[in-house]
Enzyme design. Structure first.
Site, PDB file in Angstrom:
ATOM      1  CE  LYS A  22      -1.723   1.648   4.027  1.00  0.00           C
ATOM      2  NZ  LYS A  22      -1.494   3.100   4.266  1.00  0.00           N
ATOM      3  CG  ASN A  23       2.209   2.702   3.506  1.00  0.00           C
ATOM      4  OD1 ASN A  23       1.054   3.006   3.182  1.00  0.00           O
ATOM      5  ND2 ASN A  23       2.555   2.488   4.751  1.00  0.00           N
ATOM      6  NE  ARG A  92       0.133  12.292   6.386  1.00  0.00           N
ATOM      7  CZ  ARG A  92       0.522  13.474   6.825  1.00  0.00           C
ATOM      8  NH1 ARG A  92      -0.357  14.323   7.303  1.00  0.00           N
ATOM      9  NH2 ARG A  92       1.778  13.821   6.786  1.00  0.00           N
ATOM     10  CB  CYS A 116      -6.041   8.651  10.544  1.00  0.00           C
ATOM     11  SG  CYS A 116      -4.329   8.282  10.662  1.00  0.00           S
ATOM     12  NE  ARG A 121      -0.542  10.407   9.547  1.00  0.00           N
ATOM     13  CZ  ARG A 121      -0.808   9.321   8.817  1.00  0.00           C
ATOM     14  NH1 ARG A 121      -1.968   8.730   8.911  1.00  0.00           N
ATOM     15  NH2 ARG A 121       0.091   8.835   7.978  1.00  0.00           N
ATOM     16  N   PRO A 122       0.666  16.791  10.603  1.00  0.00           N
ATOM     17  CG  PRO A 122       2.329  18.037  11.647  1.00  0.00           C
ATOM     18  CD  PRO A 122       1.502  16.793  11.801  1.00  0.00           C
ATOM     19  CG  ASP A 305       2.837   1.812   9.436  1.00  0.00           C
ATOM     20  OD1 ASP A 305       3.093   1.972   8.228  1.00  0.00           O
ATOM     21  OD2 ASP A 305       2.502   2.746  10.197  1.00  0.00           O
ATOM     22  NE  ARG A 399      -7.270   4.221   4.836  1.00  0.00           N
ATOM     23  CZ  ARG A 399      -6.426   4.908   5.608  1.00  0.00           C
ATOM     24  NH1 ARG A 399      -6.786   5.308   6.811  1.00  0.00           N
ATOM     25  NH2 ARG A 399      -5.223   5.214   5.176  1.00  0.00           N
TER      26      ARG A 399
HETATM   27  C1  EPZ Z   1       3.882   7.205   6.108  1.00  0.00           C
HETATM   28  O1  EPZ Z   1       3.050   8.215   6.643  1.00  0.00           O
HETATM   29  C2  EPZ Z   1       3.020   5.953   6.030  1.00  0.00           C
HETATM   30  N1  EPZ Z   1       1.882   6.198   5.140  1.00  0.00           N
HETATM   31  C3  EPZ Z   1       2.505   5.603   7.429  1.00  0.00           C
HETATM   32  O2  EPZ Z   1       1.757   4.387   7.323  1.00  0.00           O
HETATM   33  C4  EPZ Z   1       3.702   5.369   8.347  1.00  0.00           C
HETATM   34  O3  EPZ Z   1       3.241   5.118   9.661  1.00  0.00           O
HETATM   35  C5  EPZ Z   1       4.598   6.613   8.343  1.00  0.00           C
HETATM   36  O4  EPZ Z   1       4.990   6.936   6.983  1.00  0.00           O
HETATM   37  C6  EPZ Z   1       5.866   6.429   9.178  1.00  0.00           C
HETATM   38  O5  EPZ Z   1       6.578   5.327   8.681  1.00  0.00           O
HETATM   39  C7  EPZ Z   1       2.062   6.107   3.801  1.00  0.00           C
HETATM   40  O6  EPZ Z   1       3.153   5.854   3.326  1.00  0.00           O
HETATM   41  C8  EPZ Z   1       0.859   6.327   2.946  1.00  0.00           C
HETATM   42  P1  EPZ Z   1       5.746  10.689   8.224  1.00  0.00           P
HETATM   43  P2  EPZ Z   1       3.556   9.758   6.646  1.00  0.00           P
HETATM   44  O7  EPZ Z   1       5.655  11.917   7.406  1.00  0.00           O
HETATM   45  O8  EPZ Z   1       4.319  10.029   5.414  1.00  0.00           O
HETATM   46  C9  EPZ Z   1       5.344  14.019  11.573  1.00  0.00           C
HETATM   47  C10 EPZ Z   1      -0.077   2.950   7.645  1.00  0.00           C
HETATM   48  O9  EPZ Z   1      -0.594   2.454   8.665  1.00  0.00           O
HETATM   49  N2  EPZ Z   1       5.330  14.983  10.458  1.00  0.00           N
HETATM   50  O10 EPZ Z   1       7.007   9.897   8.224  1.00  0.00           O
HETATM   51  O11 EPZ Z   1       2.411  10.607   6.986  1.00  0.00           O
HETATM   52  C11 EPZ Z   1       4.073  13.199  11.614  1.00  0.00           C
HETATM   53  O12 EPZ Z   1       3.043  13.894  12.290  1.00  0.00           O
HETATM   54  C12 EPZ Z   1       0.362   4.402   7.651  1.00  0.00           C
HETATM   55  O13 EPZ Z   1       0.143   2.330   6.570  1.00  0.00           O
HETATM   56  C13 EPZ Z   1       5.345  16.333  10.744  1.00  0.00           C
HETATM   57  O14 EPZ Z   1       5.383  16.750  11.902  1.00  0.00           O
HETATM   58  O15 EPZ Z   1       4.554   9.709   7.900  1.00  0.00           O
HETATM   59  C14 EPZ Z   1       4.495  11.965  12.350  1.00  0.00           C
HETATM   60  O16 EPZ Z   1       4.458  12.221  13.746  1.00  0.00           O
HETATM   61  C15 EPZ Z   1       0.071   5.088   8.989  1.00  0.00           C
HETATM   62  N3  EPZ Z   1       5.312  17.215   9.703  1.00  0.00           N
HETATM   63  C16 EPZ Z   1       5.953  11.777  11.900  1.00  0.00           C
HETATM   64  O17 EPZ Z   1       6.373  13.037  11.377  1.00  0.00           O
HETATM   65  C17 EPZ Z   1       5.260  16.794   8.397  1.00  0.00           C
HETATM   66  O18 EPZ Z   1       5.253  17.648   7.488  1.00  0.00           O
HETATM   67  C18 EPZ Z   1       6.103  10.705  10.817  1.00  0.00           C
HETATM   68  O19 EPZ Z   1       5.354  11.107   9.731  1.00  0.00           O
HETATM   69  C19 EPZ Z   1       5.241  15.413   8.132  1.00  0.00           C
HETATM   70  C20 EPZ Z   1       5.274  14.523   9.175  1.00  0.00           C
END
Ligand code: EPZ
Length: 420
Positions: A22-23, A92, A116, A121-122, A305, A399
């Site tokens: 998915k990711n 997202r 979610c 998730r900013p 995850d 999903r």
């Molecule tokens: C990706 O989400 C994955 N989703 C998530 O999988 C996964 O948990 C996550 O990476 C971490 O590995 C997809 O790939 C579609 P991040 P993403 O940006 O890109 C903070 C699942 O269950 N952050 O690495 O949203 C954020 O709030 C999903 O399959 C900011 O603060 O993750 C979080 O605390 C859930 N500002 C941390 O960083 C930003 O601009 C990690 O987020 C971006 C992120």
């Protein structure tokens, strides 16, 4: 609303194939926006998130041909640069499409993606990077308008946090950039490596994916390409844990152990026997699981995850296990329902840590998914519990897991879907 009804105590045993990731699929489908030539993807999982992404691509003007095992996308006649708000909020990862639209057209309009239940998730890191690349951003009436009047300019961008989505977005936005873009402190997840391989197959120049420094040299065009996406490492981990929690034995094929090493180490630590080969991973559960401790970290650390999934397994492990969640601020909701089923879990909100006094009997109850991986954790607990467990709101689970009910049935589970 749909539910799973599970009669517990059946061992999960047998051989199963992992689906596509998915990711990896979501950013790679974004790459189709960048490339006006036709692209063909294999192994895209048939799940809600990919269906919504295809819906958005269609609204943007892409032509899609879907066969049983492949999806062809032609974005030559794409003109729409606005991602519809209602679909943005469903998913997202739609924010990653923004980087692709921006990369192709020099402008993009989108709204804040749905958070979610696992955290705020900013997207500040995404927007900060776009600004550094010469994008002017204006926010009005819940929309974010991005425009690069002089085109996107290659820059060195240092991420404060190795954000997966921000890394993917910068890569997509910089494929046609003037000059070279360097991402420092980039995320190293396997899904990012898969995106880079796919883009390079199209003629892009992305180097260093999988390391903390990624370099993208701008190119003037991309060409027709075919690409088979990687397997879903989180689905693989979930299926392995289903065997672990039920005392079973499983072989997951099309699984690459390299993508999941930290999870395999922890399962071994809990007493599971694990064999890996080029085709897959085999796990045999012990009679009694042992407690362990986990801290979620960016790749190659323990993946967030898999945190709820191993949390469910820990409820069956003798002794005190612990999990520290370092990535998301609200990813322990599932523990409330595990406690309802008889698990002994202490949650320290300040430290974002749970302690699980495992080895208890779990009793089947009516429980409810609050998010994708938390829902999967409740399914695993239901597989191991006495009696009947009803997991409600399984739309979250649909999903991210392709044919989960069929796969678990094939592996010996007594599980069926109830509507309403
Ligand atoms: C990706 O989400 C994955 N989703 C998530 O999988 C996964 O948990 C996550 O990476 C971490 O590995 C997809 O790939 C579609 P991040 P993403 O940006 O890109 C903070 C699942 O269950 N952050 O690495 O949203 C954020 O709030 C999903 O399959 C900011 O603060 O993750 C979080 O605390 C859930 N500002 C941390 O960083 C930003 O601009 C990690 O987020 C971006 C992120």
């Amino acid at each position: 609303m749909q539910s799973y009804v599970i009669e517990g105590k059946n061992k999960i045993e047998g051989t199963i194939k992992a689906s596509g990731s998915k990711n990896a699929a979501l950013p790679i489908m974004g790459a189709a926006i960048l490339n006006p030539e036709e692209v063909t993807f294999y192994n895209i999982p048939n799940i809600e998130d990919t269906k919504i992404t295809l819906q958005i691509l269609k609204i943007l003007g892409c032509k899609e041909t879907i066969d049983s095992d492949k999806i062809c996308i032609a974005s030559k006649n794409m003109t729409n640069k606005t991602i519809p708000k209602d679909l943005m909020h469903k998913l997202r990862s739609t924010v990653i499409l923004a980087g692709a639209i921006l990369g192709r057209f020099g402008e993009a309009t989108f709204s804040y993606p749905g958070g979610c239940n696992i955290g705020k998730r900013p997207i500040d890191l995404h927007l900060k990077a776009f600004r550094e690349m010469g994008v002017e951003i204006e926010e009005k009436e819940d929309y974010i308008h991005c425009k690069a009047p002089n085109g996107l300019i290659g820059k060195t961008i240092k991420l404060e946090f190795p954000s997966v989505g921000a890394t993917e977005n910068i890569i997509l936005a910089s494929v046609y950039c003037k000059g070279t873009t360097h991402i420092i402190n980039a995320a190293k997840e396997p899904e990012i490596q898969d995106l880079a391989r796919c883009l390079n197959k199209m003629g892009a120049k992305v180097y260093g994916a999988g390391t903390s420094k990624i370099t993208i040299c701008g190119v003037s065009k991309l060409h027709k390409a075919e690409y088979r996406i990687m397997s879903d490492r989180i689905e693989t981990g979930t299926l392995l844990c289903a065997a672990a929690i039920t005392g079973g034995e499983i072989r997951v094929e099309n699984a690459d152990a390299e993508d999941l090493l930290d999870v395999l180490y922890k399962l071994k630590d809990m007493g599971c026997k694990i064999w890996i080969d080029t085709q897959g991973i085999t796990l045999k559960a012990p009679k009694q699981l042992k407690a362990t401790s986990v801290e979620t970290m960016p790749y190659p650390g323990f993946p967030t995850d898999m945190q709820p999934i191993i949390g469910a397994v820990m409820t069956k492990a003798k002794g005190i296990s612990s999990i520290k969640e370092n990535i998301f601020e609200n990813r322990f909701k599932y523990t409330e329902d595990l406690v309802k089923m008889g698990a002994d879990i202490e949650y320290n909100e300040k430290e974002n840590i749970i302690k699980i006094n495992g080895g208890k009997i779990l009793e089947g109850k009516i429980v409810s998914s609050a998010d994708l991986r938390g829902g999967a954790a409740l399914v695993l607990a239901g597989l191991a519990a006495n009696g009947t467990t009803r997991v409600e709101n399984i739309e979250y689970i649909l999903r991210g897991y392709e044919h989960l009910e069929e796969k678990l049935k094939k592996l010996g589970a007594n599980i069926k879907v109830k509507k309403g």
